[in-house]
Design an enzyme around this catalytic site. Structure first.
Site, PDB file in Angstrom:
ATOM      1  N   HIS A 259       0.837  -1.203   0.000  1.00 34.38           N
ATOM      2  CA  HIS A 259       0.000   0.000   0.000  1.00 34.38           C
ATOM      3  C   HIS A 259       0.876   1.260   0.000  1.00 34.38           C
ATOM      4  O   HIS A 259       0.724   2.138  -0.855  1.00 34.38           O
ATOM      5  CB  HIS A 259      -0.925  -0.013   1.225  1.00 34.38           C
ATOM      6  N   GLU A 260       1.803   1.324   0.941  1.00 30.45           N
ATOM      7  CA  GLU A 260       2.641   2.522   1.061  1.00 30.45           C
ATOM      8  C   GLU A 260       3.564   2.681  -0.146  1.00 30.45           C
ATOM      9  O   GLU A 260       3.881   3.796  -0.566  1.00 30.45           O
ATOM     10  CB  GLU A 260       3.450   2.498   2.365  1.00 30.45           C
ATOM     11  N   HIS A 263       1.850   4.544  -2.837  1.00 31.26           N
ATOM     12  CA  HIS A 263       2.012   5.988  -2.624  1.00 31.26           C
ATOM     13  C   HIS A 263       3.419   6.432  -3.055  1.00 31.26           C
ATOM     14  O   HIS A 263       3.595   7.451  -3.717  1.00 31.26           O
ATOM     15  CB  HIS A 263       1.853   6.328  -1.136  1.00 31.26           C
ATOM     16  N   GLU A 289      -4.396   8.206  -2.926  1.00 28.31           N
ATOM     17  CA  GLU A 289      -4.939   6.971  -2.365  1.00 28.31           C
ATOM     18  C   GLU A 289      -5.307   5.985  -3.483  1.00 28.31           C
ATOM     19  O   GLU A 289      -5.289   4.774  -3.267  1.00 28.31           O
ATOM     20  CB  GLU A 289      -6.146   7.310  -1.487  1.00 28.31           C
TER      21      GLU A 289
HETATM   22 ZN    ZN Z   1      -2.906   5.324   1.858  1.00 26.92          ZN
END
Ligand code: ZN
Length: 491
Positions: A259-260, A263, A289
């Protein structure tokens, strides 16, 4: 061009202050001894006041207004026009909030945070209620300072998601809430995997291998450990992520790090030559996001990705007590959970929509703080069919309001909506995309994201960007269709 260079230089000075704040914030989460928090808070408040001062400095604003005149603007390249136009927006917003107001906001959230933590620990809403009341009043004051057309909540939304308002969100969230509430009526018992111990050092190695394969440049990034995983950017050459570990569940760390990394790859793909200016900045929280959720939920929970992952797990941890098919079903499980951060990708959106409706009503004065726990629990019952055992597991679970972040929650579901629509467009443009995942090939997708999103900086608003890439406005049907496949797996 002297004026433009001057503007860019001053923007880069401000960005360097931002970079200093980022490293201090990163250090606070990763390394700081407990007694260091108070002073670190003071340093960060000082730096943000300095940034605010520079952004609203008279000479700087005069220079910006000169460049923003139609005659001057016309002479600039399109990229430079983006810099002037977007800086003007940032400065206008900063000017509307006086330094005195910023200081009051910072003070209120440092007062609110420990009260929230105590209230949650004791599961006693009355400890947090008075300071939450003050926070909502301050946010209403902020909305008046910024200005709005229909709802005071619009003024706050715009700061996180430029161009977004309650009218647009209602149109998307209402049908989405209804379709998800209907969908989850059919979910059966959620699958479990046999207990396995995953060595932490091996988890760390595997996390590094996988995110490097996906495309995270570890020469310009690093992975550390923190209780709440996050991503932060010091510069395009220094984009960091953190994760957390659970010995019995490798996905706690791998899922977070993916997830990170989503980003982080956005930040690493921003155009370096425009660093420090809006042309080199990410668009909005909702677009940010979308990048994390796209990799976490759409790529890394897909069947082809699990085919790639399973042999890597076996290589690392030896023969597993479950099959690839079981792993796939477990990763995509759907279950009702009262806690947002522990929720699956289907029900997660209901958690967000509940918060959105509550924030909107609070800001519009239609809901009183004293009624909040009751309304929270009613909505949990209505949307998720859950009874909330106590306020710690209900209205007190999130830190956002204690930080004064009202209007932030919608960006999570906007991220999911954007991700679904973008991923559908990517698959249409590259039909062999998912077949590549099974072989550990992700470059095609990353290149597509780089060209269409990352390299654009703040050239387009998020709504224009989605339309530009996918050919249509934000359409909740894509997310609904994706979530429907998860429900089928879980039924
Ligand atoms: Zn996030």
């Amino acid at each position: 061009m002297i004026d433009l260079d001057n503007l860019k230089n001053q923007l880069q000075v401000i960005a360097k202050y931002g970079s200093a704040m980022a490293v201090l914030g990163w250090d606070e989460e990763v390394n700081l001894p407990p007694n260091g928090h108070v002073f670190r808070g003071e340093v960060l408040a000082q730096l943000s006041a300095d940034i605010h001062k520079r952004l609203t400095d008279k000479q700087f604003v005069t220079l910006l207004n000169k460049l923003n005149k139609p005659d001057s603007l016309k002479k600039l390249s399109l990229d430079n026009q983006v810099i002037v136009r977007e800086t003007k927006k940032d400065v206008d917003l900063a000017t509307k909030l006086p330094t005195e107001f910023i200081e009051r906001s910072v003070k209120l959230s440092s007062k609110a945070f420990p009260l929230w933590a105590k209230a949650r620990e004791k599961s006693d809403f009355s400890i947090f209620a008075p300071v939450l009341e003050e926070t909502i009043k301050l946010k209403q004051e902020e909305a008046e300072l910024i200005g709005y057309k229909d709802s005071p909540y619009d003024a706050l939304l715009d700061a996180f998601e430029p161009g977004m308002n309650t009218k647009k969100l209602d149109a998307v969230f209402e049908p989405l809430a209804k379709s998800i509430s209907d969908m989850i009526k059919t979910i059966a018992k959620s699958p479990k995997l046999p207990t396995t111990i995953y060595d932490l050092a091996k988890q760390n190695e595997l996390n590094h291998d996988i995110v490097a394969t996906i495309g995270y440049d570890l020469e310009s990034g690093r992975i550390d450990t923190s209780p709440h995983p996050f991503q932060t950017t010091l510069h395009v050459t220094d984009v960091r992520v953190t994760t957390r570990y659970d010995e019995k569940d490798f996905w706690v760390s791998l899922g977070s790090v993916i997830h990170e990394t989503g980003h982080a790859m956005y930040e690493q793909g921003l155009p370096a030559k425009y660093w420090g200016t809006p042309r080199g900045e990410s668009m909005s929280l909702g677009i940010h996001e979308s990048q994390s959720r796209l990799w976490e939920n759409f790529v890394c929970k897909s069947q082809p990705f699990v085919s790639y992952l399973y042999p890597l797990l076996v290589k690392k941890y030896g023969t597993l007590k479950y099959t690839e098919e079981q792993l796939y079903k477990w990763l995509n499980r759907v279950e009702r959970n009262p806690i947002r951060v522990e929720s699956d990708e289907v029900t997660y959106n209901l958690h967000i929509i509940i918060r959105y409706e509550i924030e909107k009503d609070l800001m519009e004065g239609k809901l009183q703080i004293s009624d909040l726990p009751r309304v929270w629990n009613e909505k949990m019952k209505q949307y998720l069919g859950l009874d909330v055992a106590n306020d710690a597991l209900g209205v007190l679970q999130d830190v956002h309001w204690a930080h004064g972040a009202v209007g932030y929650f919608p960006s999570y579901t906007l991220g999911n909506l954007n991700a679904a629509q973008l991923y559908a467009a990517a698959k249409k443009a590259m039909p062999s995309l998912e077949a590549g995942f099974a072989k550990g090939e992700f470059k095609q997708l990353l290149d597509w994201l780089r060209v269409n999103i990352h390299s654009k900086g703040r050239t387009y608003s998020s709504t224009d960007l989605i339309k530009h890439i996918t050919g249509e406005d934000l359409n909740p049907a894509y997310l609904a269709e994706h979530l429907e496949t998860k429900i089928k797996l879980a039924s």
